[in-house]
Design a protein around this motif. Sequence first.
Motif, PDB file in Angstrom:
ATOM      1  N   ALA A 186       0.839  -1.227   0.000  1.00 20.42           N
ATOM      2  CA  ALA A 186       0.000   0.000   0.000  1.00 20.42           C
ATOM      3  C   ALA A 186       0.862   1.260   0.000  1.00 20.42           C
ATOM      4  CB  ALA A 186      -0.921   0.003   1.210  1.00 20.42           C
ATOM      5  N   GLY A 187       2.203   1.067   0.015  1.00 21.20           N
ATOM      6  CA  GLY A 187       3.107   2.224   0.003  1.00 21.20           C
ATOM      7  C   GLY A 187       3.149   2.945   1.335  1.00 21.20           C
ATOM      8  N   LEU A 188       3.046   2.175   2.445  1.00 22.84           N
ATOM      9  CA  LEU A 188       3.050   2.800   3.786  1.00 22.84           C
ATOM     10  C   LEU A 188       4.299   2.422   4.557  1.00 22.84           C
ATOM     11  CD1 LEU A 188      -0.603   1.893   4.870  1.00 22.84           C
ATOM     12  CD2 LEU A 188       0.195   4.044   3.898  1.00 22.84           C
ATOM     13  N   ALA A 189       4.733   3.329   5.429  1.00 24.10           N
ATOM     14  CA  ALA A 189       5.839   3.004   6.324  1.00 24.10           C
ATOM     15  C   ALA A 189       5.256   2.406   7.597  1.00 24.10           C
ATOM     16  CB  ALA A 189       6.620   4.267   6.651  1.00 24.10           C
ATOM     17  N   LEU A 190       5.772   1.232   7.996  1.00 24.32           N
ATOM     18  CA  LEU A 190       5.295   0.603   9.241  1.00 24.32           C
ATOM     19  C   LEU A 190       6.395   0.729  10.287  1.00 24.32           C
ATOM     20  CD1 LEU A 190       3.140  -1.137  10.688  1.00 24.32           C
ATOM     21  CD2 LEU A 190       4.272  -3.158   9.741  1.00 24.32           C
ATOM     22  N   GLU A 191       6.133   1.514  11.331  1.00 29.28           N
ATOM     23  CA  GLU A 191       7.176   1.748  12.359  1.00 29.28           C
ATOM     24  C   GLU A 191       6.782   1.039  13.637  1.00 29.28           C
ATOM     25  OE1 GLU A 191       7.429   5.944  12.872  1.00 29.28           O
ATOM     26  OE2 GLU A 191       8.146   6.301  10.825  1.00 29.28           O
ATOM     27  N   LEU A 192       7.757   0.323  14.226  1.00 29.69           N
ATOM     28  CA  LEU A 192       7.480  -0.356  15.497  1.00 29.69           C
ATOM     29  C   LEU A 192       8.293   0.303  16.594  1.00 29.69           C
ATOM     30  CD1 LEU A 192       7.505  -4.142  14.440  1.00 29.69           C
ATOM     31  CD2 LEU A 192       5.694  -2.453  14.281  1.00 29.69           C
ATOM     32  N   ASP A 193       7.657   0.626  17.675  1.00 26.13           N
ATOM     33  CA  ASP A 193       8.344   1.265  18.802  1.00 26.13           C
ATOM     34  C   ASP A 193       8.045   0.408  20.034  1.00 26.13           C
ATOM     35  OD1 ASP A 193       9.347   2.966  20.666  1.00 26.13           O
ATOM     36  OD2 ASP A 193       7.622   4.340  20.633  1.00 26.13           O
ATOM     37  N   LEU A 194       8.825  -0.692  20.161  1.00 23.35           N
ATOM     38  CA  LEU A 194       8.509  -1.692  21.189  1.00 23.35           C
ATOM     39  C   LEU A 194       9.725  -1.928  22.074  1.00 23.35           C
ATOM     40  CD1 LEU A 194       7.098  -4.363  18.686  1.00 23.35           C
ATOM     41  CD2 LEU A 194       5.830  -2.515  19.757  1.00 23.35           C
TER      42      LEU A 194
ATOM     43  N   GLY B 114      -1.751   5.809   0.426  1.00 22.86           N
ATOM     44  CA  GLY B 114      -0.328   5.598   0.148  1.00 22.86           C
ATOM     45  C   GLY B 114       0.530   6.790   0.558  1.00 22.86           C
ATOM     46  N   GLY B 115       1.776   6.469   1.009  1.00 30.43           N
ATOM     47  CA  GLY B 115       2.682   7.543   1.432  1.00 30.43           C
ATOM     48  C   GLY B 115       2.578   7.835   2.917  1.00 30.43           C
ATOM     49  N   GLY B 116       1.587   7.258   3.592  1.00 29.18           N
ATOM     50  CA  GLY B 116       1.395   7.535   5.027  1.00 29.18           C
ATOM     51  C   GLY B 116       2.220   6.626   5.913  1.00 29.18           C
ATOM     52  N   THR B 117       1.989   6.766   7.214  1.00 25.71           N
ATOM     53  CA  THR B 117       2.763   5.993   8.192  1.00 25.71           C
ATOM     54  C   THR B 117       1.825   5.313   9.182  1.00 25.71           C
ATOM     55  OG1 THR B 117       4.466   7.682   8.064  1.00 25.71           O
ATOM     56  CG2 THR B 117       4.594   6.193   9.950  1.00 25.71           C
TER      57      THR B 117
ATOM     58  N   GLY C  25      -4.063   8.333   8.515  1.00 26.68           N
ATOM     59  CA  GLY C  25      -5.076   8.013   7.512  1.00 26.68           C
ATOM     60  C   GLY C  25      -6.245   8.979   7.449  1.00 26.68           C
ATOM     61  N   VAL C  26      -7.389   8.429   7.017  1.00 27.23           N
ATOM     62  CA  VAL C  26      -8.554   9.275   6.705  1.00 27.23           C
ATOM     63  C   VAL C  26      -9.214   9.854   7.964  1.00 27.23           C
ATOM     64  CG1 VAL C  26      -9.094   8.143   4.536  1.00 27.23           C
ATOM     65  CG2 VAL C  26     -10.044   7.217   6.642  1.00 27.23           C
ATOM     66  N   GLY C  27      -8.979   9.206   9.110  1.00 21.92           N
ATOM     67  CA  GLY C  27      -9.594   9.707  10.348  1.00 21.92           C
ATOM     68  C   GLY C  27     -11.054   9.278  10.459  1.00 21.92           C
ATOM     69  N   ILE C  28     -11.645   9.572  11.634  1.00 21.34           N
ATOM     70  CA  ILE C  28     -13.015   9.119  11.907  1.00 21.34           C
ATOM     71  C   ILE C  28     -13.847  10.317  12.361  1.00 21.34           C
ATOM     72  CG2 ILE C  28     -14.418   7.592  13.373  1.00 21.34           C
ATOM     73  CD1 ILE C  28     -11.565   6.072  13.680  1.00 21.34           C
ATOM     74  N   ALA C  29     -15.007  10.504  11.737  1.00 18.58           N
ATOM     75  CA  ALA C  29     -15.876  11.643  12.096  1.00 18.58           C
ATOM     76  C   ALA C  29     -16.356  11.486  13.541  1.00 18.58           C
ATOM     77  CB  ALA C  29     -17.076  11.677  11.157  1.00 18.58           C
TER      78      ALA C  29
ATOM     79  N   VAL D 238     -10.430  13.963  11.442  1.00 12.15           N
ATOM     80  CA  VAL D 238     -10.714  13.638  10.039  1.00 12.15           C
ATOM     81  C   VAL D 238      -9.636  14.247   9.142  1.00 12.15           C
ATOM     82  CG1 VAL D 238     -12.387  13.903   8.171  1.00 12.15           C
ATOM     83  CG2 VAL D 238     -13.177  13.469  10.493  1.00 12.15           C
ATOM     84  N   GLY D 239      -9.090  13.408   8.251  1.00 13.23           N
ATOM     85  CA  GLY D 239      -8.080  13.887   7.299  1.00 13.23           C
ATOM     86  C   GLY D 239      -6.682  13.942   7.883  1.00 13.23           C
ATOM     87  N   VAL D 240      -6.528  13.713   9.191  1.00 11.87           N
ATOM     88  CA  VAL D 240      -5.194  13.782   9.820  1.00 11.87           C
ATOM     89  C   VAL D 240      -4.741  12.397  10.268  1.00 11.87           C
ATOM     90  CG1 VAL D 240      -3.858  14.750  11.728  1.00 11.87           C
ATOM     91  CG2 VAL D 240      -5.577  16.152  10.557  1.00 11.87           C
TER      92      VAL D 240
END
Length: 550
Positions: free
Chosen positions: A422-430, A460-463, A483-487, A536-538
């Motif tokens: 999906a073109g996303l960066a997956l970061e793990l902080d464990l 795409g392009g998100g984290t 991502g798209v966020g939730i209303a 939303v949107g953030v």
Amino acid sequence: MRDLDDLRPADAVRALVVTGDPDARVLQTAFAFFVATDFAIRSVGSGDVELTGWPGAGLVLTLVTTVLAVLVPWERLRPGLVAVLPVVDIAALGAVRLDPEGSAAGILVVIPALWLGRQLGRRGAVVAVVAVVLLTALPSMIVLGEDPLAVSRALLITVVAGWSALAIAYGLERIRCERDAAEQRGRELAEALGRIEEHQRAAQAIFDAVDVGLVLLDRDGAYRDFNRRHAEFLQRAYPDGHQGLAGQTGLVYDADGATPLTPVETPTARATAGEEFEDCRIWVGQDPIDRRALSVSARSLRGTEGTFEGAALAYKDVTELMRAMAIKDDFVAMVSHELRTPLTSIAGYVEMLQDRPDLPDGVAGQLQVVDRNAHRLLRLISDLLDSAQHAAGPVPLVRRPCDLAAVVRDAAEAAAPAARSAGLALELDLPDELPCVVDAFRVAQVVDNLVSNAVKYTPGGGTVRVHLDADPTHVRIAVTDTGVGIAPADRDRLFTRFFRSRDAEDRSIQGVGLGLSIARSIVEAHGGRIEVESQVGVGSTFRVRLPLAT
Ligand code: ADP
């Protein structure tokens, strides 16, 4: 008719100041009484009172006027005609004052002057001044001479008469204005009260007509009001009667329909404690045919200072819905169970086929597609089964000591291929290690759901970032996306079964709306909490807190 013997000076004063036309009989009798008193005092004092000539004529005029005042029905004659009486009184006073020995009766001009002011208003003051000048002041100067004392007396008596008449005219005007204003206010108040009563009747009619049970509680949990529909629910829940106080136990059960609610768990007790909630499911009644499932919502009523003043609760009958859902759950569970066995066998054979070295060209890729879809179907079936099982009761857990860091890492990394494509960066902080006692399989399912949602709902392009840490009492898992966020309107319903946002539907993002409800059931079975923050949107952050049992 009023008994004239009963008259007192106070009656004359009252006759002057009360509203409406002044009582001519009372005023005239009072005037005659004072004139007669003047004669009586002077005759007793000096024994030499002029009863003939002008003073006698004045006395006779006064008495004749009094008789007329008593006998003539003034109230039936033309309004204002009665003002003749005080004018005649002024003339009579003018005659009485013509006594060469002198008379103090002039001061009595106050009575007809007040009467005129009272009867005719400001015009009365003009009439009083003109009458005093023509009938009292001028005659005395003509008959008794124009010495300075006579002139001064004539002037003063005119001023006193005019002043008294004006004072009462203004005073009464003011009283009239205030009375009119008060009457106007009274009328407005009566109209406002009428409107309020009308609204109250309309509100009561609506209150009773709606098909939802409504209850108003005061700040102590006493029932202030409830509608007819709620009276029916109360009848089922409390066949032995209700005390009208929040927290009463009766035939009231939890969403499972079997566990009786304790006093503090009742919706009314929770609402009295200031809690606000939606869709709290309860059952009322025992009879399996007759009992009702209710969805309860509560809102606090607050005063202008924000102080808790009480609560309003709405009880919606969801029996048919609950029964339909139970039938649907049984059906879904049965079908899923029947599907799982052949599907597991298909997935197993596909795996075996993939292991063969002699596969013709292109078949390995096709088998991969079959394998991927078979696993997707298996996952969907397992979600459906889990969801049906969680709806029927608490999730059964197998808690074992484990390294939660490894559990979260494995679950998150399982989503890595999807994130990459999906073109996303997956970061793990464990942390490297986090030992605790949980149902590792179930917690992995929670992380899996949250991370796969984050991947699905982030363009795409998100984290997507997965964080894990612990405080002395809890472990904390946070999955954040850009991502798209939730209303805001969707946030309350996010964790309910089969809920999908409009946005998810519109974008045709795959899913059935079970992942978050399963996640919540698992987290709550551990005694933890799951929450969401979103813009939303953030992006969104889902936070899970589980009690740390090492
Ligand atoms: P599903 O993803 O299968 O639709 P879920 O129960 O996992 O079901 O999620 C319910 C709904 O919550 C989704 O349809 C989506 O609208 C919303 N949602 C869940 N996670 C996110 C996220 N990370 N960002 C935006 N929306 C989300």
